[in-house]
Each structure stands twice: as structure tokens, then as C-alpha cells.
Design a protein around this motif. Structure first.
Motif, PDB file in Angstrom:
ATOM      1  N   UNK A 168      -3.451  48.323 -32.018  1.00 15.82           N
ATOM      2  CA  UNK A 168      -4.882  48.569 -31.835  1.00 15.82           C
ATOM      3  C   UNK A 168      -5.524  47.593 -30.847  1.00 15.82           C
ATOM      4  N   UNK A 169      -4.806  46.517 -30.500  1.00 15.50           N
ATOM      5  CA  UNK A 169      -5.339  45.523 -29.569  1.00 15.50           C
ATOM      6  C   UNK A 169      -4.997  45.947 -28.146  1.00 15.50           C
ATOM      7  N   UNK A 170      -5.994  46.101 -27.304  1.00 19.69           N
ATOM      8  CA  UNK A 170      -5.776  46.583 -25.941  1.00 19.69           C
ATOM      9  C   UNK A 170      -5.256  45.490 -25.020  1.00 19.69           C
ATOM     10  N   UNK A 171      -5.836  44.296 -25.126  1.00 17.23           N
ATOM     11  CA  UNK A 171      -5.489  43.224 -24.190  1.00 17.23           C
ATOM     12  C   UNK A 171      -5.542  41.870 -24.878  1.00 17.23           C
ATOM     13  N   UNK A 172      -4.741  40.938 -24.387  1.00 17.15           N
ATOM     14  CA  UNK A 172      -4.881  39.524 -24.707  1.00 17.15           C
ATOM     15  C   UNK A 172      -5.385  38.823 -23.454  1.00 17.15           C
ATOM     16  N   UNK A 173      -6.339  37.934 -23.622  1.00 16.52           N
ATOM     17  CA  UNK A 173      -6.914  37.184 -22.506  1.00 16.52           C
ATOM     18  C   UNK A 173      -6.696  35.701 -22.765  1.00 16.52           C
ATOM     19  N   UNK A 174      -5.766  35.092 -22.039  1.00 12.89           N
ATOM     20  CA  UNK A 174      -5.366  33.709 -22.299  1.00 12.89           C
ATOM     21  C   UNK A 174      -5.807  32.766 -21.183  1.00 12.89           C
TER      22      UNK A 174
ATOM     23  N   UNK B 104       2.938  38.194 -23.606  1.00 19.74           N
ATOM     24  CA  UNK B 104       3.056  39.657 -23.607  1.00 19.74           C
ATOM     25  C   UNK B 104       4.358  40.111 -24.258  1.00 19.74           C
ATOM     26  N   UNK B 105       5.440  39.414 -23.948  1.00 23.90           N
ATOM     27  CA  UNK B 105       6.744  39.816 -24.489  1.00 23.90           C
ATOM     28  C   UNK B 105       6.822  39.597 -25.989  1.00 23.90           C
ATOM     29  N   UNK B 106       6.252  38.481 -26.457  1.00 27.44           N
ATOM     30  CA  UNK B 106       6.368  38.165 -27.889  1.00 27.44           C
ATOM     31  C   UNK B 106       5.413  38.980 -28.757  1.00 27.44           C
ATOM     32  N   UNK B 107       4.373  39.540 -28.165  1.00 27.87           N
ATOM     33  CA  UNK B 107       3.394  40.317 -28.940  1.00 27.87           C
ATOM     34  C   UNK B 107       3.463  41.814 -28.670  1.00 27.87           C
ATOM     35  N   UNK B 108       3.999  42.194 -27.509  1.00 27.03           N
ATOM     36  CA  UNK B 108       3.986  43.597 -27.114  1.00 27.03           C
ATOM     37  C   UNK B 108       2.635  44.061 -26.605  1.00 27.03           C
TER      38      UNK B 108
ATOM     39  N   UNK C  27      -2.044  39.909 -14.451  1.00 22.67           N
ATOM     40  CA  UNK C  27      -1.613  40.820 -15.505  1.00 22.67           C
ATOM     41  C   UNK C  27      -0.133  40.644 -15.807  1.00 22.67           C
ATOM     42  N   UNK C  28       0.187  40.470 -17.095  1.00 28.63           N
ATOM     43  CA  UNK C  28       1.573  40.421 -17.565  1.00 28.63           C
ATOM     44  C   UNK C  28       1.842  41.607 -18.480  1.00 28.63           C
ATOM     45  N   UNK C  29       2.888  42.338 -18.200  1.00 27.29           N
ATOM     46  CA  UNK C  29       3.232  43.512 -18.993  1.00 27.29           C
ATOM     47  C   UNK C  29       4.407  43.201 -19.913  1.00 27.29           C
ATOM     48  N   UNK C  30       4.415  43.745 -21.130  1.00 24.77           N
ATOM     49  CA  UNK C  30       5.577  43.549 -22.022  1.00 24.77           C
ATOM     50  C   UNK C  30       6.789  44.343 -21.501  1.00 24.77           C
ATOM     51  N   UNK C  31       7.975  43.891 -21.831  1.00 27.03           N
ATOM     52  CA  UNK C  31       9.230  44.620 -21.619  1.00 27.03           C
ATOM     53  C   UNK C  31       9.457  45.081 -20.205  1.00 27.03           C
TER      54      UNK C  31
END
Length: 392
Positions: free
Chosen positions: A107-113, A142-146, A388-392
Motif C-alpha cells: 500500500x506504500x507508493x514511495x519511500x523518501x530518504x 528499495x531492495x530490502x523493502x520492495x 529514483x531506486x527501483x527494487x529487483x
């Protein structure tokens, strides 16, 4: 098409986004996590903090970060390792927090770090351009959270000619400027920064900048002499006596004579610098008197900045950051800023402790869905901040 590029496109078109803002300041106290519901963009944006927590750094991590922060020479192996380690650590903290709140990661769209600032170097410190450096790898988060992660918000600011700080002025103007009320938004982190927001009816110039140290010197002294990370409630400062000569010597430093806008960092304000000054002037203080005097340096440098920028205009003062919990500091500020009416930051709709993490959510939202914004006195072109960092 990469499925996450497609997802990013979908997120940009949503009427409402759920964005997790992360902030860790130069005071090294821990990671602030704000889960924000965001709709609209730019001046039409609406941000609601629906969950917030702070995860304190343990002593070992705090000492590692202190060893690499604001030093001209540092351990590059430790620096490199922490860049990745913190990304994974943040990811775990994020997942635990979402689980505690009953929120699904999907449900979380983005992380802003924001990341952890290691060094801040405006051009005037000796380089040919402005530079600033934050660690905590967005790819690891991004990788650890998806979850798609936005980071490195300060880099575009320097790339177009800014100093990379403080970013709060952009956020404050967009969100908090009033039609009729003059406002000062003061943030007391490791370094103190403020945004002067004259009312729209006033027509005055918006000014933002760093006033000097807030908690950084106090925290260093507390760690060295009391083995505590900070002066809880300002209780130690309340017991001591201000050494007015030490305060005067510090406030004679060149940074305080520079006009606004300006930025600084712990590169300019370390406890070793204070100790060298004390030795040169043969000043000997008890630990309590030192903490009290460092607290006075913070309050007096802020009040001097207010006098310079605001003059005798009346204004409402909203304070955020860890220093808001230092009663001794806040009491002294209220005495010195007699033309100000101090109000709870919560009255502006965002909790004081959550403000800077929510600000990261704002910048991520603008990058993905907004038109961008100009940076006054630097560029009239609309820019976006973040990578921007993308998972996987």
C-alpha cells in the motif's frame, strides 16, 4: 517495459499517494519515519502525517557515524560500509514500523530518504563549487523493502548552483505561508535553520538559512562529559552558569557576520573548536557551565539572526526539531525573541517531530507527480529533487 517504471507512471497519476518520509539529522539521534498521505502537488498539496516514529541509533552506530561525519580525513572503508549497511538497516526498521502500524508494504507508493549527511562543503569553504554528501544507499532500501525509493534530494540543488541546504525554505513556502500572519519556522536539529515567511499581504522577501549550531555542540559535550547523547529537557544547562566571554568569542566568528542566505555544518562547529578557543583565552569551565554556555550560543545566534532578518516586526514562531524539547533553550529563546509569539508547530497540521521527514515525502511527491519549483536567486527554471531506486 520495466514493471516498476510502469508502476511509477501509475503512482504519478494517482489522486492520492502514501509516502514514507525518512529523516536522520546531523545530531545523530536516530531515524524519523513519517507515513504521509499526500494529495495534489505544489501549492495545492495536502500532507497528512498518519503515523510517526523515531528509532534511536544505538551507541555503537552513533559512534561510527560520528567518526566519519564532518571530518577532513575519515575511514573510507567504514564510510563505504555504512552507506550500504544503513540502507539495509533502514529497510528493516521500515518493515517493522509498517507491521506495527498494520500497514501493508504494497500500500506504500514511495519511500523518501534524506540519508545521513557526512560532509557539507559550500564553495566558499575552499572548493570551486557547492557540494554536499549524504550516505544511505537508496537501492538497498528499495531492495530490502520492495518499495520504490527516492533519495539524494540535495544533489540537484548543488548541481544548479545552490548550496544543497537548507531545503526547508522550499517546503515551508509551499505549505506554510499565510495570507495575513508573519511566520518564522525554526528547526532545531544539529544545526539550526529557519525560514522567514512574511505574510502574503506583507509582500516581504522570504529568507531561509542556517543560523549556526543548535544541538550539535551540546550533544558533543554531553557525550564527552556526561556519557549521554543529549541534554534531556535542558536539565544540565539549567544547573550551570553562562560564561558570557566564551559566548562572545564564539559569536565573533566570521560565519555569524555573513549575510543571509547562508549555510553551515558541523565542519564549522565542533567541540574541539570550542576547546581550542577556551585554551587560547585561558577559560576553564565545569561541564555544567560548558553545556549552559553552549546552549546560550545556540539561543543568542538564533536571536541575532532574527534581529538581522526580521527587525522589529511581530511574528509567530513555530519550532520543530529535537531542540524543541530542551526547555532551557526554549525558555531563553522566548525571552530573547520578545516580538514573537511562540506557537506549537502542531497547529500548522504537521507534528513538530515529524516535520522534516514529512518534508522528504513532499519532495518525493513533487519529483514523481509535480511540475517542480524554481530556487529563488539561483534559477527560475523549475527543478525536481531526488534520484529514483527501483527494487529487483
Amino acid at each position: 517495459m520495466n514493471k516498476y517504471i510502469a508502476k511509477l507512471r501509475e503512482i504519478s497519476g494517482k489522486p492520492e499517494r502514501l509516502i514514507l518520509g525518512l529523516m536522520s539529522g546531523t545530531s545523530l539521534d536516530g531515524l524519523d519515519i513519517s507515513l504521509c498521505k499526500v494529495s495534489g502537488t505544489g501549492r495545492s498539496i495536502d500532507i497528512e502525517v498518519i503515523h510517526f516514529t523515531t528509532i534511536e541509533y544505538d551507541t555503537e552506530l552513533r559512534e561510527k557515524l560520528f567518526a566519519i561525519q564532518s571530518n577532513d580525513k575519515t575511514d573510507t572503508r567504514l564510510l563505504t560500509y555504512l552507506h550500504s549497511e544503513l540502507g539495509d538497516l533502514y529497510g528493516g526498521w521500515i518493515l517493522n514500523s509498517l507491521d506495527d502500524w498494520g500497514v501493508n508494504t504494497g500500500d506504500v507508493d514511495l519511500i523518501a530518504s534524506h540519508g545521513q549527511t557526512v560532509y557539507h562543503a559550500p564553495a566558499e569553504t575552499g572548493g570551486s563549487l557547492n557540494a554536499t554528501f549524504q550516505i544511505v544507499d537508496g537501492d538497498h532500501i528499495a531492495q530490502s523493502t520492495g518499495i520504490i525509493t527516492i533519495s539524494d534530494f540535495r544533489q540537484k540543488h548543488t548541481a544548479v548552483g545552490g548550496e544543497g541546504a537548507p531545503l526547508a525554505g522550499i517546503f515551508d513556502e509551499m505549505i506554510f505561508q499565510s495570507e495575513s500572519e508573519n511566520r518564522m519556522l525554526l528547526n532545531l536539529g544539529g544545526i539550526a535553520n529557519f525560514t522567514w515567511l512574511p505574510s502574503k499581504n506583507n509582500g516581504g522577501k522570504i529568507i531561509t538559512g542556517d543560523t549556526g549550531p543548535a544541538n550539535t555542540l551540546i550533544n558533543e559535550a554531553m557525550k564527552k562529559y556526561f556519557e549521554r547523547p543529549y541534554d534531556e529537557g535542558g536539565k544540565v544547562a539549567a544547573k550551570g552558569t553562562v560564561h558570557s566571554e566564551l559566548v562572545r568569542y564564539v559569536l565573533l566568528e566570521p560565519y555569524f557576520r555573513k549575510p543571509f542566505p547562508k549555510t553551515t555544518g558541523q565542519e564549522d562547529f565542533r567541540l574541539t573548536y570550542i576547546e581550542e578557543l577556551m585554551e587560547g583565552h585561558q577559560i576553564k569551565l565545569t561541564p555544567e557551565d560548558l553545556v549552559t554556555s553552549l546552549t546560550a550560543i545556540t539561543s543568542q545566534s538564533i536571536s541575532r539572526a532574527a534581529d538581522e532578518v526580521v527587525g522589529d516586526q511581530d511574528f509567530e514562531c513555530y519550532v520543530s526539531g529535537g531542540g524543541v524539547h530542551n526547555k532551557t533553550l526554549m525558555d531563553d529563546l522566548q525571552k530573547r525573541l520578545s516580538q514573537a509569539e511562540f506557537k506549537s508547530f502542531d497547529e500548522l497540521g504537521i507534528p513538530a517531530d515529524a516535520k522534516e521527514a514529512a518534508m522528504m515525502a513532499f519532495f518525493a511527491n513533487e519529483l514523481v507527480a509535480g511540475e517542480g519549483f524554481p530556487i529563488p536567486e539561483i534559477t527560475d527554471e523549475k527543478i525536481h529533487l531526488g534520484k529514483i531506486s527501483l527494487p529487483f
